[in-house]
Enzyme design. Structure first.
Site, PDB file in Angstrom:
ATOM      1  N   GLY A 225       0.834  -1.207   0.000  1.00  0.00           N
ATOM      2  CA  GLY A 225       0.000   0.000   0.000  1.00  0.00           C
ATOM      3  C   GLY A 225       0.858   1.241   0.000  1.00  0.00           C
ATOM      4  O   GLY A 225       2.053   1.182  -0.271  1.00  0.00           O
ATOM      5  N   ASN A 226       0.264   2.374   0.280  1.00  0.00           N
ATOM      6  CA  ASN A 226       1.032   3.631   0.357  1.00  0.00           C
ATOM      7  C   ASN A 226       0.385   4.557   1.386  1.00  0.00           C
ATOM      8  O   ASN A 226      -0.636   4.214   1.980  1.00  0.00           O
ATOM      9  CB  ASN A 226       1.134   4.289  -1.029  1.00  0.00           C
ATOM     10  CG  ASN A 226      -0.234   4.578  -1.609  1.00  0.00           C
ATOM     11  OD1 ASN A 226      -0.951   5.430  -1.095  1.00  0.00           O
ATOM     12  ND2 ASN A 226      -0.608   3.860  -2.660  1.00  0.00           N
TER      13      ASN A 226
END
Ligand code: PMT
Length: 428
Positions: A225-226
């Site tokens: 993810g980020n």
């Protein structure tokens, strides 16, 4: 954009511009009056002074003592209280901003008619500062032609009348007419105080906005993810909806954020889910803004069961496959006639500078590569932007011209970006 594993989003730091302003908070007699207490807090916690001016009927819902304790200022409803102070003139003259939340249908009718039969309406007639009105009422009252006419009259006079939220109303029914979240009202009012209006220049336009980060599953527990919190995308959706647009917001992983008033929200998780939702809707849009932080890669295989940390089955690496470039796909679809040629397509670039160029160098290369009509470049190095309530950067057009977007709240950035989009639309 891909980074391994999320970390807790940094807590938003709000409006750094600490100049204390005098705000009059008008409160009309509706059940939502209790939310005005949180609005007082929202302003005072940002260092502003708040004078609460309720109507007589508002005091049926919240007592004057509560407003006095929260604001630290005297509360009165009528022009015959403290006559020697000439309150009905002084309160309006001294105000930097008047916010009325909740505003009932009756109060808006009185404002539209120019009445001055209590302290609040008299204050509004005297005030020369910006006025923001946040209506709350049942859907039937909001949609009534009399109310629509009053809203139009007020907007015509320069009053900012916010769109109400959709949702649960006072009784068991749901619909348009709910008072927006107090944080939304505070943020939109401060946007007005910062000199950014909410004109109805996107009225009738269909706007698709993406927000937040995608999550690419490794197994049922873990993902790539980020750090995107969705705040910039939600701010765009909020401002576009308040400017009259019909907004669809496709949101990935985000912080817990209030739903932008009037927007339809679709939740997705991965880049491929996002691509599918965009595919279904792109042909019907006037404007598409890709603010989501989309993973460039996903694990080639998602393990059906949790990967175990035993010596025999410990994973040695994660093989990645490239995700579709959704923005590039939209540009191709427009070229091939599957998306109307006058649809405005806006990209975002989350950049950091490195040996091969500055943040801006990378962004200019990106708009050439992606071929969108406008690119908002933000410098996300060293904890800036992600999860924060402020942003800054540059707006870049395909001819390489660059306009600096100064530091401001994400609503202010959204407002500037949408000004550019409206200008592009007008030139088509
Ligand atoms: O959410 P916040 O915490 O408020 O932070 C805001 C933000 C930094 C996430 C946002 O403003 C931002 O910059 N979003 C885009 C981040 C990003 O993915 O940048 P990129 O340079 O990797 O991608 C460029 C553009 O292509 C973006 O419009 C992106 O949506 C799009 N893209 C990227 C990869 C991909 N596979 N498909 C795409 O369509």
């Amino acid at each position: 954009m891909t980074s391994t594993s999320p970390s807790g989003s940094p807590a938003p730091r709000d409006s750094a511009n600490a100049r204390s302003r005098k705000i009059v908070l008008g409160v009309a007699g509706g059940v939502a009056a209790y939310k005005a207490c949180h609005i007082v807090r929202g302003f005072t916690e940002r260092g502003h002074s708040v004078r609460v001016v309720p109507t007589e009927s508002a005091l049926n819902f919240v007592g004057a003592a509560t407003f006095e304790a929260l604001s630290g200022q005297h509360v009165s409803t009528g022009v015959f209280d403290r006559v020697h102070e000439v309150q009905h003139v002084r309160v309006g003259q001294e105000a930097d901003l008047v916010v009325i939340a909740p505003a009932t249908a009756d109060l808006m009718a009185r404002l539209a008619a120019g009445r001055a039969d209590d302290l609040l309406t008299a204050t509004c007639l005297v005030a020369s500062c910006p006025v923001v009105v946040a209506p709350a009422m049942h859907t039937e009252m909001w949609n009534h032609r009399a109310t629509r006419a009053n809203v139009a009259t007020l907007r015509d006079r320069g009053v900012t009348v916010l769109e109400p939220a959709h949702g649960r109303l006072t009784g068991p029914d749901t619909g348009a007419g709910r008072l927006p979240d107090p944080e939304q009202i505070v943020a939109l009012s401060l946007l007005r105080l910062a000199g950014r209006d909410l004109p109805q220049d996107l009225s009738g336009r269909r706007v698709l906005i993406t927000a937040g980060g995608t999550r690419e599953s490794i197994d049922p527990v873990r993902y790539l993810g980020n750090h995107s919190s969705g705040r910039q995308g939600f701010a765009l959706a909020e401002v576009a909806a308040q400017r009259g647009a019909e907004v669809t917001l496709i949101a990935g992983a985000t912080d817990e954020l209030p739903i932008p008033c009037g927007a339809e929200v679709i939740r997705i998780s991965s880049a491929r889910e996002l691509a599918k939702e965009i595919d279904c809707r792109a042909a019907d849009q006037d404007i598409i803004i890709m603010a989501a932080a989309v993973a460039d890669y996903r694990p080639t295989v998602t393990a059906p069961a949790k990967l175990k940390k035993t010596s025999e089955s410990a994973p040695t690496g994660i093989e990645l496959t490239e995700n579709p470039d959704i923005l590039a796909g939209l540009i191709a679809a427009r070229r091939e006639g599957r998306v109307p040629e006058d649809t405005v397509i806006v990209g975002f670039a989350a950049e950091t500078g490195d040996d091969s160029g500055s943040v801006l160098d990378h962004a200019i290369r990106k708009i050439r590569r992606k071929g969108c009509d406008l690119l908002m470049c933000n410098d996300v190095g060293s904890g800036k932007v992600f999860g924060r309530s402020r942003n800054r950067g540059w707006l870049i057009t395909p001819d390489g011209s660059v306009v600096e977007v100064p530091d401001g709240t994400k609503l202010e950035v959204a407002s500037l970006l949408l000004d550019s989009v409206v200008q592009i639309t007008a030139e088509r």
